[in-house]
Enzyme design. Structure first.
Site, PDB file in Angstrom:
ATOM      1  N   HIS A   1       0.851  -1.188   0.000  1.00 59.80           N
ATOM      2  CA  HIS A   1       0.000   0.000   0.000  1.00 59.80           C
ATOM      3  C   HIS A   1       0.890   1.242   0.000  1.00 59.80           C
ATOM      4  O   HIS A   1       2.094   1.163   0.237  1.00 59.80           O
ATOM      5  CB  HIS A   1      -0.933   0.009   1.223  1.00 59.80           C
ATOM      6  CG  HIS A   1      -0.219   0.005   2.532  1.00 59.80           C
ATOM      7  ND1 HIS A   1      -0.101  -1.110   3.329  1.00 59.80           N
ATOM      8  CD2 HIS A   1       0.458   0.989   3.171  1.00 59.80           C
ATOM      9  CE1 HIS A   1       0.600  -0.811   4.396  1.00 59.80           C
ATOM     10  NE2 HIS A   1       0.959   0.459   4.332  1.00 59.80           N
TER      11      HIS A   1
HETATM   12  C1  T46 Z   1       2.727   0.782   7.016  1.00 61.58           C
HETATM   13  C2  T46 Z   1       3.504  -0.468   7.237  1.00 61.58           C
HETATM   14  C3  T46 Z   1       4.972  -0.208   7.422  1.00 61.58           C
HETATM   15  C4  T46 Z   1      -4.776  -0.773  13.179  1.00 61.58           C
HETATM   16  O1  T46 Z   1      -5.913  -1.021  13.625  1.00 61.58           O
HETATM   17  N1  T46 Z   1      -4.061   0.280  13.684  1.00 61.58           N
HETATM   18  C5  T46 Z   1      -2.833   0.601  13.216  1.00 61.58           C
HETATM   19  O2  T46 Z   1      -2.228   1.571  13.690  1.00 61.58           O
HETATM   20  C6  T46 Z   1      -2.267  -0.210  12.170  1.00 61.58           C
HETATM   21  C7  T46 Z   1      -0.888   0.122  11.616  1.00 61.58           C
HETATM   22  C8  T46 Z   1      -2.980  -1.262  11.693  1.00 61.58           C
HETATM   23  N2  T46 Z   1      -4.215  -1.541  12.193  1.00 61.58           N
HETATM   24  C9  T46 Z   1      -4.946  -2.717  11.710  1.00 61.58           C
HETATM   25  C10 T46 Z   1      -5.346  -2.660  10.249  1.00 61.58           C
HETATM   26  C11 T46 Z   1      -5.300  -4.113   9.819  1.00 61.58           C
HETATM   27  O3  T46 Z   1      -6.520  -4.741  10.133  1.00 61.58           O
HETATM   28  O4  T46 Z   1      -4.071  -3.848  11.832  1.00 61.58           O
HETATM   29  C12 T46 Z   1      -4.221  -4.726  10.718  1.00 61.58           C
HETATM   30  C13 T46 Z   1      -2.898  -4.926  10.003  1.00 61.58           C
HETATM   31  O5  T46 Z   1      -2.539  -3.707   9.333  1.00 61.58           O
HETATM   32  P1  T46 Z   1      -1.900  -3.708   7.868  1.00 61.58           P
HETATM   33  O6  T46 Z   1      -2.409  -4.845   7.099  1.00 61.58           O
HETATM   34  O7  T46 Z   1      -2.084  -2.324   7.293  1.00 61.58           O
HETATM   35  O8  T46 Z   1      -0.359  -3.938   8.247  1.00 61.58           O
HETATM   36  P2  T46 Z   1       0.908  -3.841   7.290  1.00 61.58           P
HETATM   37  O9  T46 Z   1       2.013  -4.500   8.015  1.00 61.58           O
HETATM   38  O10 T46 Z   1       0.603  -4.317   5.925  1.00 61.58           O
HETATM   39  O11 T46 Z   1       1.218  -2.252   7.186  1.00 61.58           O
HETATM   40  C14 T46 Z   1       1.614  -1.530   8.342  1.00 61.58           C
HETATM   41  C15 T46 Z   1       0.878  -0.190   8.415  1.00 61.58           C
HETATM   42  O12 T46 Z   1      -0.534  -0.415   8.314  1.00 61.58           O
HETATM   43  C16 T46 Z   1       1.284   0.776   7.332  1.00 61.58           C
HETATM   44  O13 T46 Z   1       0.826   2.071   7.652  1.00 61.58           O
HETATM   45  O14 T46 Z   1       3.226   1.739   6.447  1.00 61.58           O
HETATM   46  O15 T46 Z   1       3.010  -1.285   8.309  1.00 61.58           O
END
Ligand code: T46
Length: 138
Positions: free
Chosen positions: A50
């Site tokens: 993303h």
């Molecule tokens: C990024 C990279 C480096 C939350 O509820 N609160 C939060 O602050 C975050 C970061 C995530 N979430 C929830 C959203 C999803 O349901 O946790 C779950 C996993 O998040 P995501 O799939 O977005 O995780 P990554 O590792 O793909 O990405 C994360 C960050 O979301 C993003 O901002 O830059 O790490």
């Protein structure tokens, strides 16, 4: 504004061990509104895929290592985080993917905004479209 860079943090050490301090306005160029960390990542897992519209972040592998793939719409680059004294600063429209997490990796991320799903672009073609539109305007 879309950019990324590796930053080095000063390690404050003495005979007891090491300590690194990250302070808003000194070595963190934004107000830190949120901190999250990624750990216990399973073998072969890739994350991210993303971009953010406005968010600024600093990612630090405080333990272990992982690789970021960074893409500004025209160029892709890989940066491996291996050291707790290095942080990856990412600002604005940069597509990011994370891979090669070591089994012990703890990736801590300091963020300029509260969690907001509407700041995410999770479709790569849409990301390219937004980058193109932004570069036409500026
Ligand atoms: C990024 C990279 C480096 C939350 O509820 N609160 C939060 O602050 C975050 C970061 C995530 N979430 C929830 C959203 C999803 O349901 O946790 C779950 C996993 O998040 P995501 O799939 O977005 O995780 P990554 O590792 O793909 O990405 C994360 C960050 O979301 C993003 O901002 O830059 O790490």
């Amino acid at each position: 504004m879309a950019s990324y860079k590796l930053v080095n943090f000063k390690t404050l050490g003495d005979e007891r061990g090491s300590l690194i301090a990250i302070e808003q306005g000194y070595n963190a160029p934004f107000e830190i509104k949120r901190v999250y960390y990624i750990f216990d990542t399973k073998e072969g897992v890739e994350r991210g895929f993303h971009a953010h519209i406005n968010l600024k972040q600093i990612a630090i592998a405080v333990k272990g290592s992982c690789t970021f793939v960074l893409d500004n719409g025209t160029k892709r680059e890989e940066i491996k985080l291996t050291n707790p004294n290095q942080g990856l600063f990412i600002e604005g429209l940069i597509w990011r993917e994370m891979k090669n997490f070591s089994f012990d990796c703890v990736l801590i991320v300091l963020a300029s905004e509260h969690y907001n799903e509407s700041d995410y672009i999770r479709d790569y073609n849409k990301f390219l479209e937004v980058v193109k539109n932004v570069s036409c305007i500026s």
